[in-house]
Design a protein around this motif. Sequence first.
Motif, PDB file in Angstrom:
ATOM      1  N   GLU A 218      46.065  85.061  56.677  1.00 16.62           N
ATOM      2  CA  GLU A 218      47.316  85.639  56.651  1.00 16.62           C
ATOM      3  C   GLU A 218      48.290  85.262  57.931  1.00 16.62           C
ATOM      4  OE1 GLU A 218      47.125  89.785  56.510  1.00 16.62           O
ATOM      5  OE2 GLU A 218      46.239  89.947  54.528  1.00 16.62           O
TER       6      GLU A 218
ATOM      7  N   SER B 107      49.716  81.961  57.244  1.00 10.18           N
ATOM      8  CA  SER B 107      50.935  82.091  56.478  1.00 10.18           C
ATOM      9  C   SER B 107      52.040  82.599  57.093  1.00 10.18           C
ATOM     10  CB  SER B 107      50.832  82.830  55.402  1.00 10.18           C
ATOM     11  OG  SER B 107      49.765  82.243  54.288  1.00 10.18           O
ATOM     12  N   ASP B 108      51.694  83.482  58.306  1.00  3.71           N
ATOM     13  CA  ASP B 108      52.891  83.932  59.263  1.00  3.71           C
ATOM     14  C   ASP B 108      53.572  82.816  59.822  1.00  3.71           C
ATOM     15  OD1 ASP B 108      52.474  86.650  58.112  1.00  3.71           O
ATOM     16  OD2 ASP B 108      51.328  87.186  59.795  1.00  3.71           O
TER      17      ASP B 108
ATOM     18  N   THR C 272      55.712  80.606  57.638  1.00  7.87           N
ATOM     19  CA  THR C 272      56.865  81.429  57.600  1.00  7.87           C
ATOM     20  C   THR C 272      57.921  81.315  58.657  1.00  7.87           C
ATOM     21  OG1 THR C 272      55.857  83.028  56.127  1.00  7.87           O
ATOM     22  CG2 THR C 272      57.996  83.556  56.784  1.00  7.87           C
TER      23      THR C 272
ATOM     24  N   ARG D 287      57.522  88.059  52.335  1.00  5.59           N
ATOM     25  CA  ARG D 287      57.607  87.285  53.645  1.00  5.59           C
ATOM     26  C   ARG D 287      56.524  86.619  53.998  1.00  5.59           C
ATOM     27  NH1 ARG D 287      61.561  89.070  57.148  1.00  5.59           N
ATOM     28  NH2 ARG D 287      60.693  87.870  58.777  1.00  5.59           N
ATOM     29  N   ASN D 288      55.456  87.266  53.445  1.00  3.92           N
ATOM     30  CA  ASN D 288      53.984  86.251  53.841  1.00  3.92           C
ATOM     31  C   ASN D 288      53.917  85.169  52.568  1.00  3.92           C
ATOM     32  OD1 ASN D 288      53.436  87.790  51.818  1.00  3.92           O
ATOM     33  ND2 ASN D 288      51.473  88.826  52.336  1.00  3.92           N
TER      34      ASN D 288
ATOM     35  N   ASP E  10      53.535  85.438  49.430  1.00  5.28           N
ATOM     36  CA  ASP E  10      53.011  85.827  48.170  1.00  5.28           C
ATOM     37  C   ASP E  10      53.949  85.932  47.204  1.00  5.28           C
ATOM     38  OD1 ASP E  10      50.637  86.430  49.375  1.00  5.28           O
ATOM     39  OD2 ASP E  10      50.538  88.682  49.471  1.00  5.28           O
TER      40      ASP E  10
ATOM     41  N   ASN F 257      48.825  84.668  45.908  1.00  7.63           N
ATOM     42  CA  ASN F 257      49.412  84.201  47.553  1.00  7.63           C
ATOM     43  C   ASN F 257      50.065  82.807  46.952  1.00  7.63           C
ATOM     44  OD1 ASN F 257      47.211  82.094  46.604  1.00  7.63           O
ATOM     45  ND2 ASN F 257      46.000  82.870  47.982  1.00  7.63           N
TER      46      ASN F 257
ATOM     47  N   SER G  20      57.773  93.071  54.659  1.00  2.36           N
ATOM     48  CA  SER G  20      56.783  92.596  53.841  1.00  2.36           C
ATOM     49  C   SER G  20      56.367  93.650  52.866  1.00  2.36           C
ATOM     50  CB  SER G  20      55.579  92.088  54.414  1.00  2.36           C
ATOM     51  OG  SER G  20      55.717  90.862  54.950  1.00  2.36           O
TER      52      SER G  20
ATOM     53  N   GLN H 284      52.058  95.015  51.982  1.00  2.00           N
ATOM     54  CA  GLN H 284      51.808  93.576  51.330  1.00  2.00           C
ATOM     55  C   GLN H 284      50.412  93.566  50.636  1.00  2.00           C
ATOM     56  OE1 GLN H 284      51.998  91.108  54.701  1.00  2.00           O
ATOM     57  NE2 GLN H 284      50.037  91.672  55.542  1.00  2.00           N
TER      58      GLN H 284
END
Length: 546
Positions: free
Chosen positions: A130, A133-134, A137, A435-436, A438, A453, A484, A501
Amino acid sequence: MHPRRSAQYVLLCDLCETVHIQSYCEYCNTYFCMNCVGKHLSDSSKKNTMPCPMNNDSLLLTTQNVRNTLKNIVSYSVRNVTFLSVLPAFQIIIEDTIYAMLKKIINSKAKDIQKDLEELETRIYPRYQEMVSDVQTMKMQLETNCRKMTRADDQRGDRNRKYDIQEIKNKSMAILEEHTDEISHKITKLRQIIQDLKKMLDSNDIFLTSTYKSRNSEFRTLPPKVRITSPNFSSQKINKDQLNEMFGSLSPLSINTEEHNNTMKPQNYTPAIPIEERFPMPQLITTIDTDYSPLYSVTCLSDIEIWIHGYDDTMKLVNLHGKLLKTIQTVSGNAPQDITLKLDGKLVYTDHEARTINIMRNEQMQTMIKLQEWVPLYVCSTSSDDLLVTMVSDNVTQSKVVRYSGFNETQTIQFDDRDRPLYSYGYLKYISENRNLDICVADNAAKSVVVVNQSGKLRFRYTGHPSNTKQSFDPVGITTDSQSHILTADHNNDRIHILDQDGQFLHYIDNCGLDWPCSLCVDTRDNLFVVGNENKVKKIQYTSLP
């Protein structure tokens, strides 16, 4: 494979190499079966002592590990007593005792290893993913913001600031890359540890099992979060004597780190802010009257302008007072199935009858993609300016989500890891990106919200909350906010579910006069816009979070 040369085997006599061992000579460091003991003892050239009757039973252990372990365990062994003097009954007791002790050690350690493995796979490793992924983003948001500012400067004819924007972007990207490398290094270590633990559980290596030491605590402390505030443009008042300042200034680059409260919390950890404070009683802020009834879709162009569509072949841009600002007609004359907006504000809609995906260019709609054997349903724009489209096959036996980058299909999401369909075959499948990154689909026919995901791997399914005392869960519209959170319209129950999330239920919005809520969207301040079985758009404030 020869039993003497294999990595693991049942221990055999060192002399004949065919029969299981039953005794050990400390002087020669040799193992014997009962038949070979006499030959060894009759050798007068050696000082023979046979203190330890052995039983290899059915444990498959490496020779050296067994020898080392037994030397440590059997400290009370009968020394300087020949095998011939050990009574058979006492031999059996020693054999059973040693085997029981070994088995107890293995079982106890195996439980600890299994527990650590589950924590690594289900809690710790996903958190590191995660974090990656952040960061991705943040990179995309930085890229988007800098591109928008550069484009705005080009339109104003100011090209000097372009270099400042590029410099800020390069510095920010370098910091984010360094942060990504740190997390990726940890992920590599985690993968190796997980792989080693699985191999250890599959083997019967008593030495590795008995000496195992957990490293989970090392990874419970997550690396600090890096927060980069993208530059923004602040205007200045025009000064006749300072024309060079008339275009304003860029805010400085802001970089912060944020600790994860030292360590990861248990799975049932209660957040510091109570649910009641995070989600106070929802408030109806504005009701916007339109000439559509019912309304089918809504999407925010800005905090004060929204696109809507209903039953006819038009899509309309209105402000919060209901004033009509623009009307766009569809290419085919069919009613749109769904609408969304690209990052540059261009309107996109799907036409399920014509099997097309269409985009607005020069104030008119043009077809950008025409499908064969598939029907496009619902659509959303992503943080990377891609399009995600739900679709169903012509014979309504298959469903999937397709990602388009421009005109090109770059990803198809249809099956899980076991090759089972992720989605039902119904037509109602609103979609949104979190936002992550997904991908969230409100699968109405399956009565569930399906979340995968970015790479299309199933994360969870949400099928409603036990407190739902009305009809069964009936998900239709879906959207996500800046925190999220996942919001989905429960059509038949006149309410909206708010999830985190990870799919945990947080709160309902079940007041504000909701009537068969259908499509949802949020603005930049996390105000919720809802349309349903009437000609009104309702703007609702539902959270106190910044």
